[in-house]
Design a protein around this motif. Structure first.
Motif, mmCIF file in Angstrom:
data_model
loop_
_atom_site.group_PDB
_atom_site.id
_atom_site.type_symbol
_atom_site.label_atom_id
_atom_site.label_comp_id
_atom_site.label_asym_id
_atom_site.label_seq_id
_atom_site.Cartn_x
_atom_site.Cartn_y
_atom_site.Cartn_z
ATOM 1 N N ASN A 142 -2.394 17.099 -2.785
ATOM 2 C CA ASN A 142 -3.330 18.196 -3.068
ATOM 3 C C ASN A 142 -4.713 17.938 -2.472
ATOM 4 N N VAL B 133 4.148 22.866 -2.999
ATOM 5 C CA VAL B 133 3.413 22.083 -3.996
ATOM 6 C C VAL B 133 3.257 22.879 -5.295
ATOM 7 N N ARG B 134 3.076 24.185 -5.150
ATOM 8 C CA ARG B 134 2.952 25.052 -6.341
ATOM 9 C C ARG B 134 4.261 25.076 -7.114
ATOM 10 N N MET C 82 0.948 13.300 -6.168
ATOM 11 C CA MET C 82 0.666 14.736 -6.089
ATOM 12 C C MET C 82 -0.811 14.960 -5.775
ATOM 13 N N GLY D 180 4.658 21.861 -8.895
ATOM 14 C CA GLY D 180 3.773 21.865 -10.061
ATOM 15 C C GLY D 180 4.392 22.636 -11.217
ATOM 16 N N LYS D 181 4.950 23.800 -10.891
ATOM 17 C CA LYS D 181 5.602 24.627 -11.929
ATOM 18 C C LYS D 181 6.755 23.870 -12.573
#
Lengths: 233, 159
Positions: B53, B139-140, B49, B143-144
């Motif tokens: 990022n 990606v968000r 990740m 992440g969540k």
């Protein structure tokens, strides 16, 4: 050199006071956003605010160091950093009820100023390289290093905060002690910049000899540019 | 006679103790291996990740890097169902940040991990298609969904 007999002595200039209180506010913001990292504030993730808080702190710290070298007299390191003998002399009189007679930072307080500045610098720098365990949130320089290394920085960033909490607590207890026991209001002076004169005359060196405005402008410009250069994506 | 009896008991007890401790050691070793595999997998998830990022932060994100990392993220997401067998929790005798709640509420845990599997698959889809903006948004979401489990099922650690 004794100069005149004022009712109040100007101890701190505005930039020094502003830097102090902004650091306090940013310390709280950094703390809160780190503890509540899943929160969203004004549509942005808490860690985004945490980064901005750190950047602002970095700029303030750079400014404060520059101001400690070229700024107003009472804010300069050379004005308040003292050797062991004077520190010991100060410690010996800690138990006296009488105020110290020092207008700016006293010999002992100077140590805490320097330690807090150093720790805050270390803390901000470690934050630049810290990354979270999920590889989601990270400081602006974490992309330059390995995942494992960002985790090491994050651990020391967390440890650094714990140390800072203790130092800040000690700092607060100290100024309260001076206020209550020694009747020496250091807190008010950090707001107003002034302390009540305790003698007929006041040494010129006790008063803040304001640095010219251009130095302030240059110091702010350097702090701003350096911070931008460090955190730019 | 009495003496023999005593010897017999002693031998039985000793043998039982040896077998029991060997078995528990083997069990701990088994759980230890599972936990190690799990930790290494989760750590690599974090590292991959980070790769995504990091490159997203640059002015010219590297689609090849994203593709490779997203593939690994998806591969790991499919391993998760094997990472949390019964007995690999805090009682395993090996240090782990996995909370006992995982095995107390397996249905919810499965919902949360399935959500991550789905989001990871979507991420890999965008990455394979070379859709950088799609990856950026996804990606968000990934992440969540990481947080979905970590909030409730992982021991909170500083840093």
């Amino acid at each position: 050199m004794a100069v005149r007999k004022p009712g109040w002595v100007r101890v701190w200039d505005a930039p020094t006071r502003l830097t102090h209180w902004l650091l306090v506010i940013l310390f709280a913001v950094s703390w809160w956003t780190a503890e509540n990292r899943d929160a969203e504030i004004f549509g942005r993730y808490a860690m985004e605010w945490h980064r901005w808080s750190g950047y602002a702190m970095l700029g303030l710290l750079i400014f404060r160091v520059l101001w400690g070298l070229f700024g107003t007299s009472t804010s300069r390191f050379s004005h308040f950093v003292r050797g062991p003998r004077e520190i010991w002399e100060h410690v010996r009189h800690l138990g006296d009820r009488a105020a110290t007679g020092v207008y700016g930072h006293n010999a002992l307080g100077a140590i805490s100023v320097v330690i807090m500045l150093l720790l805050l610098v270390a803390q901000v720098v470690m934050g630049l390289y810290s990354g979270d365990i999920d590889g989601i949130e990270s400081g602006p320089l974490a992309s330059k290093i390995e995942f494992d290394t960002t985790r090491v920085f994050a651990k020391y960033h967390a440890l650094g905060f714990e140390v800072l909490q203790w130092i800040v607590l000690l700092h607060v207890l100290a100024v309260v002690y001076y206020l209550v026991f020694k009747r020496d209001n250091l807190i008010g002076a950090m707001f107003t910049g002034r302390k009540r004169a305790r003698s007929e005359t006041v040494e010129r060196s006790d008063e803040a000899q304001l640095a010219p405005l251009w130095r302030f402008v240059v110091a702010v410009a350097i702090a701003w540019a350096a911070t931008w250069w460090i955190v730019k994506p | 006679m009495f003496k023999r009896e005593w010897t017999r008991h002693f031998v039985t007890a000793a043998a039982t103790a040896v077998i029991a401790s060997a078995a528990s050691l083997a069990l701990a070793a088994g759980a230890g291996d599972t936990i190690k595999t799990r930790q290494e997998g989760l750590k690599d998830l974090g590292a991959q990740m980070k790769v995504i990022n990091d490159t997203l932060k640059t002015s010219a994100p590297d689609a090849a890097k994203i593709k490779a990392a997203a593939a690994k993220v998806q591969a790991h997401s499919n391993e998760i169902s094997t990472w949390f067998p019964a007995g690999s929790g805090p009682d395993a005798g090996v240090e782990t940040a996995a909370k006992a709640e995982i095995w107390k509420d397996p249905a919810d845990f499965k919902v949360k991990t399935d959500a991550f599997v789905a989001e990871a698959a979507k991420l890999n889809g965008f990455a394979t298609a070379g859709d950088i903006e799609g990856v950026r948004n996804q990606v968000r979401a990934v992440g969540k969904s990481c947080g979905g489990c970590h909030e409730r099922y992982r021991v909170k650690k500083e840093g």
